[in-house]
Write an enzyme that holds these catalytic residues in place. Structure first.
Site, PDB file in Angstrom:
ATOM      1  N   ASP A 185       0.846  -1.200   0.000  1.00 41.98           N
ATOM      2  CA  ASP A 185       0.000   0.000   0.000  1.00 41.98           C
ATOM      3  C   ASP A 185       0.884   1.254   0.000  1.00 41.98           C
ATOM      4  O   ASP A 185       0.383   2.372  -0.101  1.00 41.98           O
ATOM      5  CB  ASP A 185      -1.013  -0.004   1.169  1.00 41.98           C
ATOM      6  CG  ASP A 185      -0.352   0.034   2.529  1.00 41.98           C
ATOM      7  OD1 ASP A 185       0.886  -0.068   2.618  1.00 41.98           O
ATOM      8  OD2 ASP A 185      -1.097   0.172   3.530  1.00 41.98           O
ATOM      9  N   ASP A 191      -1.345  -6.201  -0.444  1.00 44.91           N
ATOM     10  CA  ASP A 191      -1.339  -5.525   0.858  1.00 44.91           C
ATOM     11  C   ASP A 191      -2.739  -4.977   1.132  1.00 44.91           C
ATOM     12  O   ASP A 191      -3.232  -4.131   0.374  1.00 44.91           O
ATOM     13  CB  ASP A 191      -0.332  -4.368   0.771  1.00 44.91           C
ATOM     14  CG  ASP A 191       0.198  -3.967   2.126  1.00 44.91           C
ATOM     15  OD1 ASP A 191      -0.192  -4.572   3.135  1.00 44.91           O
ATOM     16  OD2 ASP A 191       1.027  -3.031   2.153  1.00 44.91           O
ATOM     17  N   LYS A 223      -1.299  -9.414   2.820  1.00 49.38           N
ATOM     18  CA  LYS A 223      -0.624  -8.954   4.036  1.00 49.38           C
ATOM     19  C   LYS A 223      -1.600  -8.120   4.844  1.00 49.38           C
ATOM     20  O   LYS A 223      -2.352  -7.317   4.283  1.00 49.38           O
ATOM     21  CB  LYS A 223       0.617  -8.129   3.701  1.00 49.38           C
ATOM     22  CG  LYS A 223       1.301  -7.560   4.955  1.00 49.38           C
ATOM     23  CD  LYS A 223       2.685  -7.026   4.669  1.00 49.38           C
ATOM     24  CE  LYS A 223       2.729  -5.620   4.116  1.00 49.38           C
ATOM     25  NZ  LYS A 223       2.095  -4.591   4.956  1.00 49.38           N
ATOM     26  N   GLU A 279      -1.708  -5.641   8.343  1.00 49.79           N
ATOM     27  CA  GLU A 279      -0.934  -4.942   9.373  1.00 49.79           C
ATOM     28  C   GLU A 279      -1.579  -5.110  10.745  1.00 49.79           C
ATOM     29  O   GLU A 279      -2.810  -5.042  10.863  1.00 49.79           O
ATOM     30  CB  GLU A 279      -0.869  -3.438   9.063  1.00 49.79           C
ATOM     31  CG  GLU A 279       0.055  -3.097   7.925  1.00 49.79           C
ATOM     32  CD  GLU A 279       0.247  -1.586   7.762  1.00 49.79           C
ATOM     33  OE1 GLU A 279      -0.091  -0.816   8.693  1.00 49.79           O
ATOM     34  OE2 GLU A 279       0.748  -1.187   6.701  1.00 49.79           O
ATOM     35  N   GLU A 302       8.835  -4.451  11.001  1.00 47.37           N
ATOM     36  CA  GLU A 302       9.251  -3.145  10.469  1.00 47.37           C
ATOM     37  C   GLU A 302       9.736  -2.238  11.597  1.00 47.37           C
ATOM     38  O   GLU A 302       9.029  -2.026  12.595  1.00 47.37           O
ATOM     39  CB  GLU A 302       8.092  -2.478   9.709  1.00 47.37           C
ATOM     40  CG  GLU A 302       8.481  -1.096   9.167  1.00 47.37           C
ATOM     41  CD  GLU A 302       7.587  -0.564   8.064  1.00 47.37           C
ATOM     42  OE1 GLU A 302       6.703  -1.302   7.581  1.00 47.37           O
ATOM     43  OE2 GLU A 302       7.793   0.600   7.670  1.00 47.37           O
TER      44      GLU A 302
HETATM   45  O1  KIV Z   1       3.538  -1.180   1.721  1.00 47.66           O
HETATM   46  C1  KIV Z   1       4.722  -1.485   1.899  1.00 47.66           C
HETATM   47  O2  KIV Z   1       5.588  -1.097   1.105  1.00 47.66           O
HETATM   48  C2  KIV Z   1       5.063  -2.294   3.063  1.00 47.66           C
HETATM   49  C3  KIV Z   1       6.474  -2.619   3.425  1.00 47.66           C
HETATM   50  C4  KIV Z   1       6.577  -3.771   4.361  1.00 47.66           C
HETATM   51  C5  KIV Z   1       7.522  -2.668   2.438  1.00 47.66           C
HETATM   52  O3  KIV Z   1       4.178  -2.678   3.753  1.00 47.66           O
END
Ligand code: KIV
Length: 276
Positions: A44, A83, A113, A115, A182
């Protein structure tokens, strides 16, 4: 060689370091894969590096799907991870499954992914139960930057280090196949890596994780705004592009481009018959 699966990535725990990179379009995916990248994250971060927003929050599912499809057309071997953008999963498991499913059904991704740690573990578990592999992401999670007090290293004090341990355990329990760390101190990342059974993929987390990930534009030197301390630029693509576009601009203004080699001919006969 077939495409890498989430299970293949999971099986790399403790082995040769995993190489991951973001990609947002056909070309970046094609080049990254040709260079040996094994996991492509349609991040994202596209909100910032492609769309020019100040942070990652404004990007939508529809925009993420456009980028995902382009990446999927460019990469045949790397695992492609979509993401999940802000508010595409936080609202509950139903919406999270629907949106995660769109990355697979419409975006050409093989995983997503998400978060967050303990607070999203239930949602992650629901998505995994729906048959969608999930890459976790803890530490500095940009979608929560404002709640975290800005873009800063996480886990430096005891409470926040313990929270990261709990986050990692909750996500492993929920079924993630790998975990992005991160902006975490290197020694804490080492301990987390030793503790969890899935590969850790670091960004600003030092050298002891099971793999590394960076943003494509940072690696090739294409991001003019700001370079975080943990980034190493391996090229200077912005300078090279500027040089080329400046040369083009000058040659057009001086009528040096196009020259005879870039122009098409026509026979004298046709020209005469035209009587122009
Ligand atoms: O969106 C992104 O670039 C990320 C990082 C982990 C590279 O979430």
């Amino acid at each position: 060689m077939g495409r890498l699966t989430a299970a293949d990535i999971r099986a790399r725990k403790g082995g040769e370091p995993l190489v991951a990179l973001t990609a947002y379009d056909f070309l970046s995916a094609r080049l990254a894969e040709e260079a040996g990248v094994e996991l492509l994250l349609v991040g994202d971060s596209a909100a910032m590096v492609i769309l020019g927003h100040e942070d990652t929050l404004p990007i939508t599912m529809e925009e993420m799907l456009v980028f995902s499809r382009a990446v999927a057309r460019g990469a045949r071997r790397a695992l492609i991870v979509g993401d999940m953008p802000f508010l595409s999963y936080q609202t509950g498991p139903g919406e999270a499954i629907r949106n995660a499913g769109r990355f697979l059904k419409e975006g050409g991704c093989q995983a997503v992914k998400i978060e967050g740690g303990e607070e999203v573990a239930e949602i992650v578990a629901a998505v995994v139960r729906a048959g969608i592999p999930v890459l976790g992401h803890i530490g500095l999670t940009p979608q929560r930057a404002s709640a975290l007090g800005g873009y800063r290293v996480q886990g430096r004090d005891l409470d926040s280090a313990r929270k990261l341990m709990r986050d990692a355990e909750a996500l492993v329990e929920a079924g993630i196949f790998a975990l992005v760390l991160e902006c975490v101190p290197a020694e804490l990342a080492r301990r987390l890596t030793e503790r969890v059974p899935v590969p850790t993929i670091g960004i600003g987390a030092g050298p002891h994780t099971d793999g590394q990930i960076l943003v494509f534009h940072d690696v090739v030197g294409l991001w003019p705004r700001f370079r975080p301390r943990f980034v190493r630029a391996y090229g200077n693509a912005a300078d090279e592009i500027l040089r080329a576009v400046r040369a083009y601009t000058q040659e057009v203004k001086m009528r040096r481009f196009p020259g005879p080699e870039e122009s098409f001919g026509i026979s004298q006969e046709v020209l005469e018959a035209l009587k122009l």
